[in-house]
Write an enzyme that holds these catalytic residues in place. Structure first.
Site, PDB file in Angstrom:
ATOM      1  N   ARG A  60      43.882  45.231  40.412  1.00  0.00           N
ATOM      2  CA  ARG A  60      43.652  44.737  41.771  1.00  0.00           C
ATOM      3  C   ARG A  60      44.887  44.052  42.353  1.00  0.00           C
ATOM      4  O   ARG A  60      44.765  43.041  43.062  1.00  0.00           O
ATOM      5  CB  ARG A  60      42.474  43.758  41.795  1.00  0.00           C
ATOM      6  N   ARG A  97      43.392  40.780  48.666  1.00  0.00           N
ATOM      7  CA  ARG A  97      43.344  39.694  49.656  1.00  0.00           C
ATOM      8  C   ARG A  97      44.219  38.495  49.343  1.00  0.00           C
ATOM      9  O   ARG A  97      44.489  37.688  50.228  1.00  0.00           O
ATOM     10  CB  ARG A  97      41.890  39.240  49.813  1.00  0.00           C
ATOM     11  N   ARG A 106      44.088  44.364  56.786  1.00  0.00           N
ATOM     12  CA  ARG A 106      42.629  44.312  56.828  1.00  0.00           C
ATOM     13  C   ARG A 106      42.085  43.680  58.113  1.00  0.00           C
ATOM     14  O   ARG A 106      40.920  43.852  58.450  1.00  0.00           O
ATOM     15  CB  ARG A 106      42.116  43.600  55.586  1.00  0.00           C
ATOM     16  N   TYR A 152      26.050  50.867  40.011  1.00  0.00           N
ATOM     17  CA  TYR A 152      26.071  50.651  41.463  1.00  0.00           C
ATOM     18  C   TYR A 152      25.096  51.586  42.174  1.00  0.00           C
ATOM     19  O   TYR A 152      24.407  51.195  43.126  1.00  0.00           O
ATOM     20  CB  TYR A 152      27.481  50.851  42.025  1.00  0.00           C
TER      21      TYR A 152
HETATM   22  O1  CP3 Z   1      44.072  47.583  41.739  1.00  0.00           O
HETATM   23  C1  CP3 Z   1      44.412  47.890  42.887  1.00  0.00           C
HETATM   24  O2  CP3 Z   1      45.254  47.250  43.553  1.00  0.00           O
HETATM   25  C2  CP3 Z   1      43.835  49.140  43.509  1.00  0.00           C
HETATM   26  C3  CP3 Z   1      42.692  48.925  44.326  1.00  0.00           C
HETATM   27  C4  CP3 Z   1      41.302  48.738  43.751  1.00  0.00           C
HETATM   28  C5  CP3 Z   1      40.228  48.294  44.586  1.00  0.00           C
HETATM   29  N1  CP3 Z   1      39.076  48.357  43.876  1.00  0.00           N
HETATM   30  C6  CP3 Z   1      40.353  47.898  46.005  1.00  0.00           C
HETATM   31  C7  CP3 Z   1      39.361  46.946  46.521  1.00  0.00           C
HETATM   32  C8  CP3 Z   1      40.758  48.995  42.489  1.00  0.00           C
HETATM   33  C9  CP3 Z   1      41.444  49.444  41.211  1.00  0.00           C
HETATM   34  C10 CP3 Z   1      39.350  48.757  42.584  1.00  0.00           C
HETATM   35  C11 CP3 Z   1      38.420  48.979  41.474  1.00  0.00           C
HETATM   36  C12 CP3 Z   1      37.050  48.475  41.578  1.00  0.00           C
HETATM   37  N2  CP3 Z   1      36.231  48.405  42.676  1.00  0.00           N
HETATM   38  C13 CP3 Z   1      36.298  48.033  40.463  1.00  0.00           C
HETATM   39  C14 CP3 Z   1      36.777  48.052  39.041  1.00  0.00           C
HETATM   40  C15 CP3 Z   1      37.669  46.916  38.768  1.00  0.00           C
HETATM   41  C16 CP3 Z   1      36.931  45.622  38.667  1.00  0.00           C
HETATM   42  O3  CP3 Z   1      37.346  44.696  39.387  1.00  0.00           O
HETATM   43  O4  CP3 Z   1      35.994  45.539  37.885  1.00  0.00           O
HETATM   44  C17 CP3 Z   1      35.020  47.647  40.936  1.00  0.00           C
HETATM   45  C18 CP3 Z   1      33.893  47.100  40.108  1.00  0.00           C
HETATM   46  C19 CP3 Z   1      34.989  47.907  42.337  1.00  0.00           C
HETATM   47  C20 CP3 Z   1      33.844  47.744  43.258  1.00  0.00           C
HETATM   48  C21 CP3 Z   1      34.146  46.797  44.337  1.00  0.00           C
HETATM   49  N3  CP3 Z   1      35.035  47.035  45.360  1.00  0.00           N
HETATM   50  C22 CP3 Z   1      33.577  45.525  44.550  1.00  0.00           C
HETATM   51  C23 CP3 Z   1      32.554  44.865  43.631  1.00  0.00           C
HETATM   52  C24 CP3 Z   1      34.146  45.017  45.717  1.00  0.00           C
HETATM   53  C25 CP3 Z   1      33.772  43.738  46.416  1.00  0.00           C
HETATM   54  C26 CP3 Z   1      34.204  42.552  45.685  1.00  0.00           C
HETATM   55  C27 CP3 Z   1      35.556  42.142  46.114  1.00  0.00           C
HETATM   56  O5  CP3 Z   1      36.464  42.020  45.287  1.00  0.00           O
HETATM   57  O6  CP3 Z   1      35.686  41.950  47.336  1.00  0.00           O
HETATM   58  C28 CP3 Z   1      35.085  45.953  46.189  1.00  0.00           C
HETATM   59  C29 CP3 Z   1      35.946  45.853  47.387  1.00  0.00           C
HETATM   60  C30 CP3 Z   1      37.422  46.021  47.146  1.00  0.00           C
HETATM   61  N4  CP3 Z   1      38.002  47.089  46.526  1.00  0.00           N
HETATM   62  C31 CP3 Z   1      38.457  45.136  47.572  1.00  0.00           C
HETATM   63  C32 CP3 Z   1      39.664  45.729  47.183  1.00  0.00           C
HETATM   64  C33 CP3 Z   1      41.057  45.204  47.461  1.00  0.00           C
HETATM   65  C34 CP3 Z   1      38.282  43.856  48.336  1.00  0.00           C
HETATM   66  C35 CP3 Z   1      37.658  44.142  49.620  1.00  0.00           C
HETATM   67  C36 CP3 Z   1      38.419  43.859  50.853  1.00  0.00           C
HETATM   68  O7  CP3 Z   1      39.627  44.075  50.996  1.00  0.00           O
HETATM   69  O8  CP3 Z   1      37.716  43.436  51.781  1.00  0.00           O
END
Ligand code: CP3
Length: 350
Positions: free
Chosen positions: A27, A31, A40, A155
């Site tokens: 990640r 943010r 965003r 999910y």
């Molecule tokens: O690593 C990176 O920089 C690449 C981007 C990436 C995102 N999601 C972008 C994202 C990666 C590798 C993921 C994987 C992901 N997504 C996982 C597996 C990794 C982990 O953390 O367990 C999971 C479970 C998800 C599902 C997911 N996506 C959730 C639960 C959420 C909401 C929670 C949160 O962190 O906000 C997201 C949204 C998300 N995916 C964000 C990002 C940067 C944040 C949302 C935003 O920008 O508003």
């Protein structure tokens, strides 16, 4: 200008000697970075993912800001759920919501086993990001990724994030045929999706089984392992390394290795040297600083980074990372500091 490729991450995946330990962050585009928040403000997350120019731009943000040894394409593990037939939304504050979750056998049958063409925008983003990275003086490898079938199934069935996985385990234990049919569909979609990312230019792929740690080893073996094994073995003719990651997996490490992967990702709940001893030396290991450590003062961060490196003792095949994704409020300077600490503390004398 002569390009000097930084291949220490690829070398570590293959357990070859490196000049210092490679480091990247799950990640790493997100943010906690002002540059990301700025994008965003104008676009929601799905739009960023689906617009290759934006996804590539965001992928580059941490690469330009930090001296990291790998990039990861900006996408989300939940993207394949949409073309399979689910209505996905990222709602502010609530996280992901699936408005028509999979409830039973008929819900599983209705899911479309789509090919990777339905997610072509991810391949396009990979091509653009690779191009941009290759134009830099010291190009680093780009990682592609997908969610593992258990985590995606959770999910799909829960309709979002979950604490106890009651419905997920309900299907697993109550209707194993429907469960396996769901896992089979997901596994076929995931292998095609990863294959297409590799052919678009991803040099490593990571399978995120973020929530599989809620299972006991018997359930993992019966309900998960064969499906993950199918995905990983379907990619064995590709020459790219595969990282197999999960959290809360202390009781599952040997089984995750049996399922496959050149690198096993571990979280902070286990000492990295204990994990590696159990996994055996014929696999690389990625981890495992607690992401919350990054909120501590620098001397404490230093102590904990040094402890991980001391446990590993420069054994070939270590990739430094957090045990899970960077949290949104993380101080950017501390991310920068960890990169320097890892590189400096692990520098091999030549
Ligand atoms: O690593 C990176 O920089 C690449 C981007 C990436 C995102 N999601 C972008 C994202 C990666 C590798 C993921 C994987 C992901 N997504 C996982 C597996 C990794 C982990 O953390 O367990 C999971 C479970 C998800 C599902 C997911 N996506 C959730 C639960 C959420 C909401 C929670 C949160 O962190 O906000 C997201 C949204 C998300 N995916 C964000 C990002 C940067 C944040 C949302 C935003 O920008 O508003």
């Amino acid at each position: 200008m002569v390009k000097k490729y930084n291949d220490r991450f690829l070398k570590a995946c293959r357990r070859e000697p490196v000049d210092c330990t490679p480091v990247w962050f799950m990640r790493q585009a997100g943010r906690y970075m002002q540059e990301y928040r700025k994008i965003r403000e104008k676009h929601d997350i799905l739009t960023v993912c689906k617009t290759p120019e934006l996804a590539a731009q965001v992928t580059l943000q941490p690469i330009e800001r930090f001296d990291i040894d790998a990039g990861i394409i900006f996408a989300d593990i939940l993207l394949p759920l949409e073309p399979m037939g689910l209505n996905l939304e990222f709602s502010a504050g609530e996280g992901p919501v699936i408005h028509n979750p999979v409830l039973d056998k008929s819900g599983v049958s209705a899911l479309k086993e789509v090919d990777a063409d339905s997610l072509r925008y991810v391949g396009d983003a990979i091509r653009l990001a690779r191009q941009a990275i290759e134009s830099q003086p010291s190009p680093i490898p780009l990682i592609g990724f997908a969610g593992a079938p258990f985590t995606l199934a959770s999910y799909m069935i829960e309709g979002g994030s979950s604490r106890n996985y009651i419905r997920t385990k309900g299907m697993m234990y109550g209707d194993p045929a429907a469960w396996h049919a769901l896992m089979k569909k997901l596994s076929n979609v995931i292998s095609g999706y990863l294959w297409s990312q590799i052919h678009a230019g991803a040099q490593v792929v990571q399978l995120f089984d973020s929530w599989v740690g809620c299972l006991n080893p018997d359930d993992y073996r019966e309900y998960v392992l064969p499906h993950v094994q199918h995905i990983i073995s379907s990619l064995q003719n590709e020459t790219v390394p595969i990282v197999h990651f999960g959290t809360g997996t202390t009781a599952l490490l040997e089984l995750m290795k049996e399922a496959g992967g050149d690198v096993i990702g571990v979280d902070w709940r286990v000492h990295i040297d204990d994990a590696w001893e159990r996994l055996g030396i014929n696999v690389a290991v990625q981890g495992n600083l607690d992401p919350v450590t990054l909120f501590s003062p620098l001397p404490e961060i230093h102590r904990r980074v040094a402890d991980i490196l001391r446990r590993v003792q420069n054994r070939p095949g270590h990739i430094f990372n957090l045990g899970h994704g960077i949290l949104p409020q993380t101080p950017v300077e501390h991310v920068d500091a960890v990169v320097s600490m890892v590189h400096e503390l692990s520098a091999r004398s030549s």
